[in-house]
Design a protein around this motif. Structure first.
Motif, PDB file in Angstrom:
ATOM      1  N   PHE A  84      -3.437   3.023  -4.864  1.00  0.00           N
ATOM      2  CA  PHE A  84      -2.333   2.868  -5.824  1.00  0.00           C
ATOM      3  C   PHE A  84      -1.177   2.056  -5.240  1.00  0.00           C
ATOM      4  O   PHE A  84      -0.670   1.125  -5.885  1.00  0.00           O
ATOM      5  CB  PHE A  84      -1.821   4.243  -6.267  1.00  0.00           C
ATOM      6  CG  PHE A  84      -0.502   4.190  -6.983  1.00  0.00           C
ATOM      7  CD1 PHE A  84      -0.415   3.663  -8.259  1.00  0.00           C
ATOM      8  CD2 PHE A  84       0.668   4.623  -6.366  1.00  0.00           C
ATOM      9  CE1 PHE A  84       0.814   3.589  -8.922  1.00  0.00           C
ATOM     10  CE2 PHE A  84       1.897   4.550  -7.015  1.00  0.00           C
ATOM     11  CZ  PHE A  84       1.966   4.029  -8.297  1.00  0.00           C
ATOM     12  N   ILE A  85      -0.738   2.395  -4.044  1.00  0.00           N
ATOM     13  CA  ILE A  85       0.426   1.730  -3.448  1.00  0.00           C
ATOM     14  C   ILE A  85       0.168   0.254  -3.180  1.00  0.00           C
ATOM     15  O   ILE A  85       1.067  -0.589  -3.299  1.00  0.00           O
ATOM     16  CB  ILE A  85       0.844   2.449  -2.147  1.00  0.00           C
ATOM     17  CG1 ILE A  85       1.421   3.833  -2.447  1.00  0.00           C
ATOM     18  CG2 ILE A  85       1.854   1.626  -1.355  1.00  0.00           C
ATOM     19  CD1 ILE A  85       2.724   3.808  -3.223  1.00  0.00           C
ATOM     20  N   TRP A 111       1.047  -4.299   5.769  1.00  0.00           N
ATOM     21  CA  TRP A 111       0.345  -5.551   6.081  1.00  0.00           C
ATOM     22  C   TRP A 111      -0.523  -6.090   4.937  1.00  0.00           C
ATOM     23  O   TRP A 111      -0.746  -7.296   4.857  1.00  0.00           O
ATOM     24  CB  TRP A 111      -0.521  -5.384   7.327  1.00  0.00           C
ATOM     25  CG  TRP A 111      -1.537  -4.275   7.247  1.00  0.00           C
ATOM     26  CD1 TRP A 111      -1.346  -2.961   7.566  1.00  0.00           C
ATOM     27  CD2 TRP A 111      -2.892  -4.378   6.803  1.00  0.00           C
ATOM     28  NE1 TRP A 111      -2.491  -2.234   7.347  1.00  0.00           N
ATOM     29  CE2 TRP A 111      -3.461  -3.082   6.888  1.00  0.00           C
ATOM     30  CE3 TRP A 111      -3.679  -5.437   6.351  1.00  0.00           C
ATOM     31  CZ2 TRP A 111      -4.782  -2.817   6.526  1.00  0.00           C
ATOM     32  CZ3 TRP A 111      -5.002  -5.181   5.991  1.00  0.00           C
ATOM     33  CH2 TRP A 111      -5.541  -3.886   6.085  1.00  0.00           C
ATOM     34  N   VAL A 112      -0.987  -5.228   4.050  1.00  0.00           N
ATOM     35  CA  VAL A 112      -1.862  -5.713   2.978  1.00  0.00           C
ATOM     36  C   VAL A 112      -1.181  -6.770   2.105  1.00  0.00           C
ATOM     37  O   VAL A 112      -1.769  -7.834   1.832  1.00  0.00           O
ATOM     38  CB  VAL A 112      -2.386  -4.534   2.118  1.00  0.00           C
ATOM     39  CG1 VAL A 112      -3.087  -5.052   0.855  1.00  0.00           C
ATOM     40  CG2 VAL A 112      -3.362  -3.682   2.931  1.00  0.00           C
ATOM     41  N   PRO A 113       0.083  -6.560   1.639  1.00  0.00           N
ATOM     42  CA  PRO A 113       0.714  -7.595   0.801  1.00  0.00           C
ATOM     43  C   PRO A 113       0.927  -8.926   1.521  1.00  0.00           C
ATOM     44  O   PRO A 113       1.028  -9.969   0.865  1.00  0.00           O
ATOM     45  CB  PRO A 113       2.058  -6.964   0.414  1.00  0.00           C
ATOM     46  CG  PRO A 113       1.835  -5.492   0.533  1.00  0.00           C
ATOM     47  CD  PRO A 113       0.920  -5.347   1.701  1.00  0.00           C
ATOM     48  N   SER A 122       4.323  -6.347  -2.962  1.00  0.00           N
ATOM     49  CA  SER A 122       5.349  -5.467  -2.410  1.00  0.00           C
ATOM     50  C   SER A 122       6.613  -5.551  -3.260  1.00  0.00           C
ATOM     51  O   SER A 122       6.743  -6.411  -4.135  1.00  0.00           O
ATOM     52  CB  SER A 122       5.660  -5.860  -0.964  1.00  0.00           C
ATOM     53  OG  SER A 122       6.070  -7.212  -0.911  1.00  0.00           O
ATOM     54  N   ALA A 123       7.551  -4.635  -2.987  1.00  0.00           N
ATOM     55  CA  ALA A 123       8.752  -4.521  -3.825  1.00  0.00           C
ATOM     56  C   ALA A 123       9.608  -5.794  -3.812  1.00  0.00           C
ATOM     57  O   ALA A 123      10.313  -6.082  -4.775  1.00  0.00           O
ATOM     58  CB  ALA A 123       9.588  -3.333  -3.370  1.00  0.00           C
ATOM     59  N   SER A 124       9.559  -6.550  -2.723  1.00  0.00           N
ATOM     60  CA  SER A 124      10.402  -7.743  -2.617  1.00  0.00           C
ATOM     61  C   SER A 124       9.818  -8.954  -3.346  1.00  0.00           C
ATOM     62  O   SER A 124      10.492  -9.969  -3.496  1.00  0.00           O
ATOM     63  CB  SER A 124      10.617  -8.109  -1.142  1.00  0.00           C
ATOM     64  OG  SER A 124      11.297  -7.080  -0.482  1.00  0.00           O
ATOM     65  N   GLN A 134       9.559 -15.178   5.272  1.00  0.00           N
ATOM     66  CA  GLN A 134      10.542 -14.210   5.785  1.00  0.00           C
ATOM     67  C   GLN A 134      10.706 -13.007   4.858  1.00  0.00           C
ATOM     68  O   GLN A 134      10.891 -11.893   5.321  1.00  0.00           O
ATOM     69  CB  GLN A 134      11.904 -14.880   6.003  1.00  0.00           C
ATOM     70  CG  GLN A 134      11.958 -15.816   7.187  1.00  0.00           C
ATOM     71  CD  GLN A 134      11.708 -17.256   6.770  1.00  0.00           C
ATOM     72  OE1 GLN A 134      11.061 -17.512   5.752  1.00  0.00           O
ATOM     73  NE2 GLN A 134      12.222 -18.194   7.554  1.00  0.00           N
ATOM     74  N   ILE A 135      10.625 -13.256   3.538  1.00  0.00           N
ATOM     75  CA  ILE A 135      10.797 -12.144   2.611  1.00  0.00           C
ATOM     76  C   ILE A 135       9.665 -11.127   2.769  1.00  0.00           C
ATOM     77  O   ILE A 135       9.867  -9.915   2.612  1.00  0.00           O
ATOM     78  CB  ILE A 135      10.895 -12.652   1.144  1.00  0.00           C
ATOM     79  CG1 ILE A 135      11.320 -11.519   0.203  1.00  0.00           C
ATOM     80  CG2 ILE A 135       9.588 -13.272   0.686  1.00  0.00           C
ATOM     81  CD1 ILE A 135      12.676 -10.966   0.453  1.00  0.00           C
ATOM     82  N   ASN A 136       8.461 -11.612   3.104  1.00  0.00           N
ATOM     83  CA  ASN A 136       7.357 -10.684   3.374  1.00  0.00           C
ATOM     84  C   ASN A 136       7.621  -9.880   4.640  1.00  0.00           C
ATOM     85  O   ASN A 136       7.291  -8.686   4.717  1.00  0.00           O
ATOM     86  CB  ASN A 136       6.040 -11.451   3.513  1.00  0.00           C
ATOM     87  CG  ASN A 136       5.601 -12.104   2.213  1.00  0.00           C
ATOM     88  OD1 ASN A 136       5.832 -13.290   2.004  1.00  0.00           O
ATOM     89  ND2 ASN A 136       4.991 -11.334   1.326  1.00  0.00           N
TER      90      ASN A 136
END
Length: 502
Positions: free
Chosen positions: A306-307, A437-439, A312-314, A101-103
């Motif tokens: 880079f991104i 979607w990548v993370p 991801s940030a979470s 869910q966090i993703n």
């Protein structure tokens, strides 16, 4: 009498033997001693020919513009990354977020972030930044308060989409504004100081969550993670309101109270000398011009890499590793702030070095190497404990690459205001379009704490980052050699040394 050619400074050669003085023999000419640069010139701008008025003008920009954008980016990152602190501080258990869910929360934020990017940059060419930027800050602040009332993971997913939509305007808009006021010799440091506020926000969020969990958990029926969102909103609100009065818009339309008529004329003149064109009508011809150059394509690929080079940030791999080791909530929130401190110090240091030696690509490559080394160590995983701690702390050494790449973009696209705004918007939006979607594939939460495939992916991606950086440096060098970059203050960096034709 034929007109004599006036040599440029580079062509002037003084022969002592040719200097004759009436009634005297040849005299030796002592070379004029250059004034010694002050010690602080190694860390900050030093231009001996800069007038007192220009120095005061730049100080005003630093005090008001850079400070305001830094505070804005601070609250953006505070309201963006607080979800990671909340997740490891009770939200996971309270909202039954035991799967991925966090993703999905992160994906929702990213989709909103992507959707808003390019429309915002187009709006920015028509609307005053001092109206548009603070208005969006106000929206995401209200939504941050709303997160405290979330009862299910679906509520969080929905709210985070709109938070992402509102926050999408800030980063590209800030770099567009900075690039409209500062010359290339000044820009890198300001852009990185601005970006360093994201590391400060990450650190502060950890300290705040640790303090809130200890002192407010359960007060008035709110859990510690809910109090985090409430406190973040309280901190953000006055900063939003200040933006309406402090952001100076652009040189051609500024009405900032701290800039007089002389300052405004100087701002326009500085940008003309730097080859920065003012805004013009954004029409079909502009888009044809933008998409007819290599800038938008290679710089977008550079920023996509880079991104998406890490989680991801979470997802905070270090925090999740500490949680798996049974550390307390306080320590889980506090220890990873050391990694943010490394990011902060390196961001400022790389900015100073980059502006001083004018080698954007070379300094960016140092960031790439450090991040790649950390990813390789963590991909191996079964390494000495001390090296594993070092790798986790070094993970965010790759982050300074981002603001330096934005400064580079401002310079590469400096002679075309519309291209600069649109390319920055496309870079950021496409970077986060992939980040939606990548993370999910590389760093799913269920793979914690090892994230084996994620760290392997990151190691390979750092190699790709080195290659695309070299490709952009080569193309920019070629353009400089062909005279396709204009302006008297075009960044003649040593990455492109020897290619400026006199």
């Amino acid at each position: 009498m034929s007109e004599r050619h006036s040599p440029t400074p580079k062509e002037v050669v003084v022969h002592e033997s040719s200097l004759e003085f009436a009634g005297s023999s040849q005299q030796e000419i002592e070379p004029e001693e250059k004034p010694k640069a002050p010690w602080w010139s190694y860390f900050w701008d030093y231009e001996p020919g800069r007038s007192h008025e220009e120095r005061v003008f730049i100080q005003k920009l630093d005090v008001f513009l850079v400070t305001m954008l830094s505070f804005g980016y601070f609250i953006k990152n505070l309201d963006q990354t607080n979800i990671a602190n909340a997740f490891v501080s009770g939200m996971k258990e309270d909202l039954n977020m035991n799967g991925n869910q966090i993703n999905l929360v992160d994906t929702a934020w990213t989709v909103g972030y992507v959707v808003g990017q390019i429309p915002s940059q187009i709006i920015l060419t028509k609307v005053r930044p001092s109206i548009w930027v603070p208005s969006c800050e106000l929206v995401w602040t209200v939504l941050t308060f709303c997160l405290a009332a979330a009862k299910t993971s679906n509520h969080v997913i929905c709210i985070r989409f709109f938070v992402g939509l509102a926050e999408s305007i800030f980063y590209p808009a800030a770099h567009t504004i900075l690039g409209s006021w500062y010359k290339p010799s000044e820009l890198g440091k300001r852009a990185c100081i601005f970006h360093a506020s994201s590391a400060a926000a990450s650190m502060f969020s950890g300290y705040l969550q640790a303090g809130v969990y200890k002192g407010l958990n359960g007060v008035n029926g709110f859990a510690g993670w809910q109090w985090l969102f409430i406190m973040d909103g309280i901190i953000s609100l006055p900063i939003c309101l200040a933006g309406f009065f402090i952001l100076p818009d652009l040189p051609e339309n500024t009405r900032a109270f701290y800039l007089n008529e002389s300052d405004r004329a100087m701002a326009k003149d500085r940008m003309v000398k730097a080859g920065r064109a003012p805004r013009s009508r954004l029409g079909r011809s502009a888009f044809k011009r933008i998409f007819g150059r290599w800038h938008v394509y290679l710089l977008t690929i550079l920023y996509i890499v880079f991104i998406n080079i890490g989680p991801s940030a979470s997802i905070n791999p270090m925090a999740l590793w500490l949680k798996s080791k049974g550390e307390s909530v306080e320590r889980i929130n506090l220890i990873p702030t050391a990694s943010a401190a490394v990011q902060l110090v390196l961001t400022v240091a790389f900015a100073i070095i980059s502006d001083a030696i004018r080698r954007r690509a070379s300094v960016m490559s140092i960031s790439t190497f450090l991040g790649g080394f950390a990813a390789l160590c963590l991909a191996i995983w079964n390494i000495p404990v001390g090296l594993k701690w070092f790798a986790f702390l070094l993970q965010r050494a790759s982050v300074p690459y981002g603001p330096l790449s934005m400064s580079w973009t401002n310079e590469i696209c400096g002679s075309d205001a519309e291209e600069r705004a649109i390319v920055i918007g496309i870079m950021n939006s496409m970077g986060y379009a992939f980040n939606a979607w990548v993370p999910l594939l590389t760093y799913p939460q269920v793979d914690s704490p090892k994230f084996r495939k994620g760290f392997i992916f990151s190691t390979v991606a750092f190699g790709a980052q080195a290659l695309i950086t070299a490709a952009v440096a080569f193309m920019y060098k070629r353009d400089l050699k062909r005279g396709k970059v204009y302006g008297n203050d075009v960044p003649r960096s040593r990455d492109e040394e020897g290619v400026i034709e006199s």
